[in-house]
Write a protein that holds these residues in place. Structure first.
Motif, PDB file in Angstrom:
ATOM      1  N   LEU A 257      40.267  40.405  43.044  1.00  0.00           N
ATOM      2  CA  LEU A 257      39.443  39.767  44.071  1.00  0.00           C
ATOM      3  C   LEU A 257      38.739  40.803  44.939  1.00  0.00           C
ATOM      4  N   ALA A 258      39.490  41.840  45.325  1.00  0.00           N
ATOM      5  CA  ALA A 258      38.909  42.889  46.169  1.00  0.00           C
ATOM      6  C   ALA A 258      37.754  43.580  45.466  1.00  0.00           C
ATOM      7  N   ALA A 259      37.830  43.656  44.127  1.00  0.00           N
ATOM      8  CA  ALA A 259      36.772  44.286  43.343  1.00  0.00           C
ATOM      9  C   ALA A 259      35.628  43.318  43.037  1.00  0.00           C
ATOM     10  N   GLY A 260      35.764  42.064  43.483  1.00  0.00           N
ATOM     11  CA  GLY A 260      34.709  41.084  43.263  1.00  0.00           C
ATOM     12  C   GLY A 260      34.783  40.373  41.929  1.00  0.00           C
ATOM     13  N   ASP A 261      35.873  40.559  41.187  1.00  0.00           N
ATOM     14  CA  ASP A 261      36.021  39.930  39.873  1.00  0.00           C
ATOM     15  C   ASP A 261      36.772  38.607  40.033  1.00  0.00           C
ATOM     16  N   THR A 262      36.041  37.590  40.446  1.00  0.00           N
ATOM     17  CA  THR A 262      36.654  36.295  40.741  1.00  0.00           C
ATOM     18  C   THR A 262      37.239  35.644  39.495  1.00  0.00           C
ATOM     19  N   ALA A 263      36.548  35.747  38.364  1.00  0.00           N
ATOM     20  CA  ALA A 263      37.025  35.134  37.121  1.00  0.00           C
ATOM     21  C   ALA A 263      38.364  35.738  36.698  1.00  0.00           C
ATOM     22  N   ARG A 264      38.473  37.050  36.787  1.00  0.00           N
ATOM     23  CA  ARG A 264      39.729  37.717  36.428  1.00  0.00           C
ATOM     24  C   ARG A 264      40.849  37.311  37.380  1.00  0.00           C
ATOM     25  N   ALA A 265      40.528  37.218  38.668  1.00  0.00           N
ATOM     26  CA  ALA A 265      41.533  36.805  39.653  1.00  0.00           C
ATOM     27  C   ALA A 265      42.034  35.402  39.356  1.00  0.00           C
ATOM     28  N   ALA A 266      41.113  34.486  39.010  1.00  0.00           N
ATOM     29  CA  ALA A 266      41.506  33.117  38.695  1.00  0.00           C
ATOM     30  C   ALA A 266      42.422  33.073  37.480  1.00  0.00           C
ATOM     31  N   GLU A 267      42.091  33.877  36.462  1.00  0.00           N
ATOM     32  CA  GLU A 267      42.919  33.931  35.253  1.00  0.00           C
ATOM     33  C   GLU A 267      44.333  34.422  35.572  1.00  0.00           C
ATOM     34  N   LEU A 268      44.416  35.457  36.379  1.00  0.00           N
ATOM     35  CA  LEU A 268      45.717  36.025  36.728  1.00  0.00           C
ATOM     36  C   LEU A 268      46.539  35.065  37.580  1.00  0.00           C
ATOM     37  N   LEU A 269      45.903  34.387  38.510  1.00  0.00           N
ATOM     38  CA  LEU A 269      46.629  33.437  39.350  1.00  0.00           C
ATOM     39  C   LEU A 269      47.137  32.250  38.529  1.00  0.00           C
ATOM     40  N   SER A 270      46.368  31.832  37.531  1.00  0.00           N
ATOM     41  CA  SER A 270      46.837  30.772  36.633  1.00  0.00           C
ATOM     42  C   SER A 270      48.067  31.228  35.867  1.00  0.00           C
ATOM     43  N   ARG A 271      48.063  32.487  35.463  1.00  0.00           N
ATOM     44  CA  ARG A 271      49.202  33.044  34.741  1.00  0.00           C
ATOM     45  C   ARG A 271      50.432  33.092  35.652  1.00  0.00           C
ATOM     46  N   ALA A 272      50.215  33.491  36.908  1.00  0.00           N
ATOM     47  CA  ALA A 272      51.330  33.522  37.862  1.00  0.00           C
ATOM     48  C   ALA A 272      51.861  32.119  38.117  1.00  0.00           C
ATOM     49  N   ALA A 273      50.974  31.145  38.205  1.00  0.00           N
ATOM     50  CA  ALA A 273      51.390  29.762  38.454  1.00  0.00           C
ATOM     51  C   ALA A 273      52.233  29.217  37.304  1.00  0.00           C
ATOM     52  N   ASP A 274      51.997  29.698  36.100  1.00  0.00           N
ATOM     53  CA  ASP A 274      52.777  29.245  34.943  1.00  0.00           C
ATOM     54  C   ASP A 274      54.258  29.606  35.074  1.00  0.00           C
ATOM     55  N   VAL A 275      54.547  30.734  35.735  1.00  0.00           N
ATOM     56  CA  VAL A 275      55.945  31.150  35.897  1.00  0.00           C
ATOM     57  C   VAL A 275      56.445  30.892  37.316  1.00  0.00           C
ATOM     58  N   SER A 276      55.643  30.167  38.103  1.00  0.00           N
ATOM     59  CA  SER A 276      56.053  29.752  39.445  1.00  0.00           C
ATOM     60  C   SER A 276      55.519  28.351  39.708  1.00  0.00           C
ATOM     61  N   PRO A 277      55.906  27.381  38.864  1.00  0.00           N
ATOM     62  CA  PRO A 277      55.285  26.056  38.910  1.00  0.00           C
ATOM     63  C   PRO A 277      55.516  25.288  40.205  1.00  0.00           C
TER      64      PRO A 277
END
Length: 312
Positions: A257-277
């Protein structure tokens, strides 16, 4: 009641820690310090308190060994943890014991705290997520640490579980809480902040890569422990063993996010949500970033403010 304080290279913060431990409103509190081979002025600071503290001295053996040694020397049937860079506020022990007395004897208590920065208390809570349904506490603890270091537990819980693992270099507290909950101990909470948590660049909590490895080690040890898990728990444990810790992935997403890569941030947060439902905010944040990328600007500003507050 015994407050145990492991000490190593803590000369800058130790005085405040011991003063907090010694000024509790709860009567008859014993403070036990384990000097884990410090080479700075920590030993002289502890010795200045004289008979006010019980002192254990040992060669440097690490945080878990120091906690275990202090608990071994403690006379209390209830144990409260306090690291040498944190501060217990006056009502901490009283509030924790009050919650413990209202629950099952086979329970332990975790209190909330506030972060302490270089310019003072930030106002941000150590634990700021919604509490899990008590009926789902086992799965919630499998997802991640829902306790804090400001925990109070019966000595017999520590004895039953074999103490803090000296095989771990981090997350040894999470390892004990996880094994406790999965072994039938109930976690109860003091919601009000009753302690101050000092997060510094050199603290044990810093270093995302190291914490990610430690989280994997905790889960590997659990898989090998023989503690009974149901099918859902076993499947979830296996899933988390195959990926990264949610906290680590969230940190990488913040960098994106800090680097401005919103798509990558969204992908990573989805991955985190999978293991923290159970943390629905993670999934919501990921969806907002994916569907409304402009929200990335808001999250970047919020993260910048959070980091600035922590650095003060």
């Amino acid at each position: 009641m015994s407050i145990v304080v492991p000490v190593y290279q803590s000369e800058k913060t130790l005085g405040a820690t011991l003063s907090g431990a010694l000024t509790q409103t709860y009567p008859d509190v014993e403070v036990v310090v384990c000097l884990d081979g410090p080479t700075d002025r920590s030993e002289a600071i502890v010795d200045a308190y004289g008979d006010e503290v019980v002192v254990v001295r040992q060669e440097n053996a690490g945080l878990s060994a120091a906690r275990n040694a202090a608990i071994e020397a403690a006379g209390g049937e209830l144990i409260t943890l306090c690291d040498a860079d944190d501060i217990l506020l006056p009502r901490h022990v009283e509030a924790s014991v009050d919650v413990w007395l209202r629950g099952s004897p086979r329970s332990f208590v975790s209190a909330n705290g506030l972060f302490l920065g270089r310019e003072g208390v930030t106002g941000r809570r150590v634990f700021d997520r919604p509490r899990a349904d008590p009926a789902r506490q086992r799965m919630a603890m499998l997802e991640g640490n829902i306790a804090t270091i400001f925990s109070t537990f019966p000595r017999r819980m520590w004895e039953e579980l074999g103490g803090f693992s000296t095989a771990l270099n981090a997350m040894e507290d999470y390892d004990l809480w996880l094994r406790a909950v999965l072994s039938g101990w109930q976690l109860r909470f003091v919601e009000e902040p009753t302690a101050l948590y000092r997060l510094t660049p050199g603290s044990m909590s810093s270093g995302a890569e190291r914490m990610n490895r430690a989280n994997h080690d905790v889960r590997r040890r659990l898989a090998e422990s023989g503690i009974p898990l149901d099918e859902e728990e076993q499947a979830f444990l296996q899933k988390t063993l195959e990926g990264d810790w949610a906290g680590y992935t969230i940190g990488v997403a913040a960098d994106a996010l800090a680097a401005g890569d919103t798509a990558r941030a969204a992908e990573l947060l989805s991955r985190a949500a999978d293991v923290s439902p159970s943390d629905r905010r993670l999934r919501l944040k990921a969806e907002l970033l994916r569907r409304v990328p402009v929200t990335g600007r808001y999250y970047r500003r919020a993260e910048r403010r959070r980091l600035e507050a922590m650095a003060r």
